[in-house]
Design an enzyme around this catalytic site. Structure first.
Site, PDB file in Angstrom:
ATOM      1  N   CYS A  20      -3.379   2.700  -4.398  1.00 20.68           N
ATOM      2  CA  CYS A  20      -2.875   3.459  -3.241  1.00 20.68           C
ATOM      3  C   CYS A  20      -2.873   4.960  -3.475  1.00 20.68           C
ATOM      4  CB  CYS A  20      -1.474   2.974  -2.879  1.00 20.68           C
ATOM      5  SG  CYS A  20      -1.495   1.326  -2.167  1.00 20.68           S
ATOM      6  N   LYS A  55      -6.306   7.050  -4.379  1.00 24.66           N
ATOM      7  CA  LYS A  55      -7.349   7.043  -3.348  1.00 24.66           C
ATOM      8  C   LYS A  55      -6.829   7.572  -2.007  1.00 24.66           C
ATOM      9  CE  LYS A  55      -7.043   2.352  -1.415  1.00 24.66           C
ATOM     10  NZ  LYS A  55      -6.488   2.755  -0.124  1.00 24.66           N
TER      11      LYS A  55
END
Ligand code: NAD
Length: 462
Positions: free
Chosen positions: A276, A279
């Site tokens: 999470c 990116k």
């Protein structure tokens, strides 16, 4: 309601199981055949506390089944898209899996479908989804599109899904908002049977926030980027603490007592990882840049995080003098405790660097070794932390698993070549470690050495 979930990963599998738990009829479609067969034969493709039992119960009661993407598309009136959105080389989110599913929905379906993007996507993905559903619509499909970002955390995914702080729904359709409110009603009102706790302590009603699609998409990216910023902020402060001789734990405690700041996500360490924060931060920066907005603040957040592993290695170098040929025990590979996920985990960068520098690494993690060995096959994986520490010149703590809190220190002391703990997660208090004859190096706190008296006590001479 008949619900389909596309993608049986950390988010899809949790969503499918929990939606079945609260009473829906759920079909989960997965395109990875090895994963699908595992699920269909009662196995688990990933580790997440409580999930296996919920899936078993839901399958037995006939409320959850697994199959192909196409079967899933055909079954559900509401279709949750939970496929991966990994980063492309330039940092943009790769939306190809979402596009494939959207095209398939448009081509196969007729009648009404509510298409819900639960995967984390850049702002304006909802508009693209609507456009592509319309372009490929061949059977007079009537549809709504909604954004319903997911905020669960790996390691506590079930509890997070069933007892959320908020459920965010972004759409331009009242019908879609109504359907999503209905789907989530047992969670909003907390009326379902909690599969985790018998006397559940998390019974506060969840806030249902209805908004437009763009805002819902931005809420997810902005939330993750803000949390990443908090982590990088405290890591930056930790660097200063090391130079001036302050204790970052105390600084964070003092800051966190201010309710405007809050104590969470102020833990220094070797940086954030997982599928999470890294990116989503990149994708958020990219979308801002493409929109002409200056997000250099978040570029710095990323830069600080990228330097964390090297910072830990530098501490190790300073202490070991030469790393080449040294035996190093690495405890913890998952990007956080209670998951087997090693995607973008600091451990991967660390192990690659240490191996390149000629260290001999022996690693241990309670759940993540199978996944880590797919990425790093050359590392020696051990059965427990003690086996990893056999003959080690240093023990590096990379993930703060609870298991490491209940160590047999004297056993460890007898196994290692040199009693040195380099703690990348500040799991311990220095006195606790030095008392057992170890030298202790952590993050943003003064290093601590054992005294001659400590060593004597640890060796049974004191
Ligand atoms: N992992 C988290 O903690 C978390 C939390 C919140 C949001 N998210 C977001 O949710 C999304 C999914 O994340 P994840 O961690 O579950 O990823 P994941 O890689 O674990 O799962 C994605 C799954 O989708 C499957 N898939 C891909 N294309 C498909 C298709 N056409 N049909 C059926 N299945 C298909 C993949 O095989 C995989 O099993 C991402 O956008 C992520 O950013 C993740």
């Amino acid at each position: 309601m008949k619900i389909s979930v596309i993608g049986a990963g950390y988010v899809g599998l949790t969503s499918a199981a929990c939606l079945a738990q609260i009473g829906h009829d759920v079909f989960c479609g997965e395109s990875d055949l090895a994963k699908l067969h595992k699920l269909q034969s009662g196995g688990m493709p990933l580790f997440e506390p409580h999930l296996e039992q919920i899936i078993q119960d839901a399958r037995q009661s006939g409320r959850l089944a697994f199959g192909s993407t196409e079967e899933a598309i055909d079954r559900g009136q509401a279709i949750f898209i939970c496929v991966g959105t990994p980063p492309l080389k330039n940092g943009d989110a790769d939306l190809s899996a979402i596009e494939t599913v959207a095209r398939s929905i448009a081509k196969r379906s007729s009648g009404y479908r509510l298409v819900i993007e639960k995967s984390t996507v850049p702002v304006q993905t909802g508009s693209q989804l609507r456009k592509h559903l319309s372009v490929h619509n061949t059977n007079r499909l009537d549809y709504d599109v909604a954004s319903n970002p997911e905020f669960l955390r790996e390691g506590s995914a079930v509890t997070d899904f069933l007892h959320p702080d908020r459920i965010v729904v972004g759409t331009d359709s009242e019908r879609a908002t109504g359907l999503l409110r209905e789907i989530y009603r047992p969670i909003i009102e907390q009326t379902f049977a909690c599969p985790v706790h018998t006397d559940c302590p998390h019974r506060n009603p969840a806030r249902f926030l209805a908004t437009d699609t763009n805002s819902a998409e931005l809420i997810k990216h902005a939330s993750n980027s803000f949390l990443a910023m908090k982590i990088s902020f405290i890591n930056m402060v930790a660097n200063l603490c090391e130079v001036v001789g302050a204790d970052v734990t105390k600084v964070a405690e003092g800051m966190g007592l201010d309710p405007r700041i809050g104590a969470s996500f102020l833990k220094p360490g070797i940086g954030f990882g997982g599928f999470c924060f890294p990116k989503d931060l990149q994708a958020f920066i990219r979308i801002a840049e493409k929109s002409g907005c200056d997000f250099s603040l978040l570029r710095e957040v990323e830069k600080i995080n990228d330097r964390r592993v090297e910072h830990l290695i530098e501490k190790l170098r300073t202490e070991l003098w030469v790393v080449r040929g040294k035996k190093l025990a690495v405890w913890g590979l998952a990007f956080k405790p209670d998951t087997d996920d090693v995607r973008f985990a600091p451990s991967i960068v660390l192990l690659k660097s240490l191996s390149e520098e000629g260290a001999v690494v022996r690693a241990y993690d309670p759940q993540a070794m199978a996944k880590a060995s797919e990425v790093l096959p050359a590392v020696t994986y051990c059965a427990d932390p003690y086996e990893a520490a056999q003959g080690a010149d240093a023990v590096l703590i990379v993930t703060e698993w609870d298991e490491f809190r209940t160590l047999d220190w004297s056993r460890l002391r007898n196994l290692v070549e040199r009693p040195l703990i380099v703690d990348g997660r500040n799991m311990f208090q220095a006195a606790e470690v030095t008392r057992h004859g170890f030298q202790y190096i952590s993050i943003g706190r003064p290093s601590a050495s054992h005294s001659a008296e400590d060593v004597a006590i640890a060796e049974g001479r004191g």
